[in-house]
Write a protein that holds these residues in place. Sequence first.
Motif: not given
Length: 408
Positions: A234-261
């Motif tokens: 949450p970035i104020p004025p956003e509020q924490e929720t009961k699931n906010t804790y997840q943002a610290k453990a699982n977010y963009v890039g966990t895992p990361t998929t690499w492609v050879f384009a």
Amino acid sequence: MDTNQLLKKKRFIAIICTGLIIACFFSTAAFCQSEHVNPWAPAELGELPPVASITNGVWLKGELHVHSRHSKESSNNPVKKIIAFSKSVGMDYICITDHDNHVNGDVAHNTWADPEFKSDSLLLLYGAEWTTTRGHGNVFSARPYDHQRLYDVRDQRDVVVGAIKKELGIHLSANHPSGKDHFGYSYDMVNSIEVWNSAVWSKNANAIMIWDDMLSSGRKLTGRGGSDAHHGEPIPPEQETKNTYQAKANYVGTPTTWVFATERTAQAVVDALTNGRVSISANPFGPRVEFYADLNDDGKMDMMMGDNVKSTGKPVKFRVQLTGKITAGSVYTIKVIKDGNKFGTFKIDGQTAVIEFTDTPITIGRTYYRIEVEGPPTAYPQVPGSMALSGNMVGLSNPIYFNFDPNF
Ligand SMILES: [Zn+2]
Ligand SMILES: [Zn+2]
């Protein structure tokens, strides 16, 4: 004829009959055996398409499964925040995959129509999480497509769903295939499978099992990752929720998929995903596993993961290398999987970061090899709790294929 003679005669007839029945059975079996030809038995393949260049391209890293505020159970995760975070950790592409059932299939007027859905540097794929009674799948597309049609057909038979998918020209991917919302459709209509869902590596064992089963039975199916993150910091004025804790453990890039384009475009990302030139790492800063093969022993690599050639019967030299940030002195374990079974285990140290091995794929019938890498976790300070959840899992390659029939 007395009773004794009668009994003897009956016994004689019974023996003759039994003999005839057995003889008849064996001759029929022999007849069937000689006449039966299995049209599906492994056979010599015709010419396969040539392998694309293994040097003309660019490794791009991204996130293929993340939910924004357009998914009802998401919290503090507007599109703008996802894009800004992705850029801040060096992502090249992302696909925001909101639940289509939360908007009755109309992702075009929700996620994609969000004024925040734009970026000058990050490649944005068009997609959604196809959320159905029989399970979940992600769509990846370089351009908008008629997602409503895929949503509407979700409860029809696979043959109907598959036809619509084909008409739409999209890449469809099975999500968390063995979880609560397992993938209850035929794998014949998907291009890839989420073999690494979220930072919690340990829960993916059954997804890997399904992947190996599909590969072993002839399906050239790309393995890919996805965090499935729903919640942002949450970035104020956003509020924490009961699931906010997840943002610290699982977010963009966990895992990361690499492609050879082949180039830095959304279409090239989708094509690389379809072709299987894909590697998955625990986070954007961890080393990426690359997997190559030298087919003619000239010391020059001829193919990489995702590529498929005809086996020549000659030994093939394989090379596994870790690219990226490797702490000097750390040791990584390289597990080679051949046709779903453990083939060998090697150690890589931070000095060389390369191992080679040789094997001879069979000439008639399929063979595939893929790599799993374990070792010390790489720090991801932006998502600090993810390291403990991923444990020693560092990376996963896609297979190198021999004798896979493109018309399967
Ligand atoms: Zn899901
Ligand atoms: Zn999801």
